[in-house]
Design a protein around this motif. Sequence first.
Motif, PDB file in Angstrom:
ATOM      1  N   UNK A   1      20.178  75.107  -1.136  1.00  0.00           N
ATOM      2  CA  UNK A   1      20.780  73.776  -1.181  1.00  0.00           C
ATOM      3  C   UNK A   1      22.138  73.861  -0.498  1.00  0.00           C
ATOM      4  N   UNK A   2      22.332  73.032   0.525  1.00  0.00           N
ATOM      5  CA  UNK A   2      23.623  72.964   1.224  1.00  0.00           C
ATOM      6  C   UNK A   2      24.367  71.726   0.745  1.00  0.00           C
ATOM      7  N   UNK A   3      25.642  71.916   0.432  1.00  0.00           N
ATOM      8  CA  UNK A   3      26.494  70.799   0.039  1.00  0.00           C
ATOM      9  C   UNK A   3      27.497  70.587   1.154  1.00  0.00           C
ATOM     10  N   UNK A   4      27.436  69.421   1.766  1.00  0.00           N
ATOM     11  CA  UNK A   4      28.276  69.108   2.914  1.00  0.00           C
ATOM     12  C   UNK A   4      28.995  67.788   2.684  1.00  0.00           C
TER      13      UNK A   4
ATOM     14  N   UNK B   1      31.091  69.786  12.871  1.00  0.00           N
ATOM     15  CA  UNK B   1      31.822  68.515  12.790  1.00  0.00           C
ATOM     16  C   UNK B   1      33.322  68.760  12.838  1.00  0.00           C
ATOM     17  N   UNK B   2      33.786  69.772  12.137  1.00  0.00           N
ATOM     18  CA  UNK B   2      35.200  70.132  12.122  1.00  0.00           C
ATOM     19  C   UNK B   2      35.675  70.420  13.549  1.00  0.00           C
TER      20      UNK B   2
ATOM     21  N   UNK C   1      29.277  62.585   9.443  1.00  0.00           N
ATOM     22  CA  UNK C   1      28.306  63.403   8.708  1.00  0.00           C
ATOM     23  C   UNK C   1      26.946  62.722   8.652  1.00  0.00           C
ATOM     24  N   UNK C   2      26.932  61.449   8.303  1.00  0.00           N
ATOM     25  CA  UNK C   2      25.663  60.717   8.232  1.00  0.00           C
ATOM     26  C   UNK C   2      24.964  60.764   9.589  1.00  0.00           C
ATOM     27  N   UNK C   3      25.720  60.485  10.638  1.00  0.00           N
ATOM     28  CA  UNK C   3      25.158  60.490  11.991  1.00  0.00           C
ATOM     29  C   UNK C   3      24.609  61.863  12.373  1.00  0.00           C
TER      30      UNK C   3
END
Length: 184
Positions: free
Chosen positions: A13-16, A92-93, A145-147
């Motif tokens: 599980x990745x939490x982003x 993203x960063x 993030x959504x994109x």
Amino acid sequence: MRAVERKSHIPKVAIVGPECTGKTDLSAFLAEHYKTAWVKEYARAYLDNLNRPYDETDLLKIAHGQIRMEDEWSSEASGLLICDTNLIVIKIWSEFKYGRCDQEIIDLMQSRNYDLTLLTFIDIPWQDDPQREHPKERQKLWDTYVSELQKQNLSFVEVKGERDQRRSTATAAIDKLLSKNVNG
């Protein structure tokens, strides 16, 4: 002939999400709740030990450190591995800060698989921290993030609300994942 021993698949599980959206708090809770290992954010320790401002070249080192830790902690996981970030965050960063991302980070990101991605929303108060840089850009980062998750064709669960609601949303999604893995 000797049988080849195969390591069974441990769901990951990745939490982003953007800065200061409760990723670490949620990761620690989930690891405790599921009595399993969790992979902390490598960037925090890396930057804490850096004796200069970070630059773009540091992001590749951080990416390598993050996946190394993830691979190492996989053997300690008990039926589930919680990852308090992944390389999408680094991509993203990099793009947000430098306008580009090293192709090696992108290649590494695309080679990693997660069974579930939890995307933490920007509805909790900002807390100052020397490593946090963009308090006024949270909505723009959320949209990014959504994109990105959509572009990568990754399904994800949005984690919003007060702490208990976030925890409930996350555990419901993980329980569904684990149930699916058990039932085939």
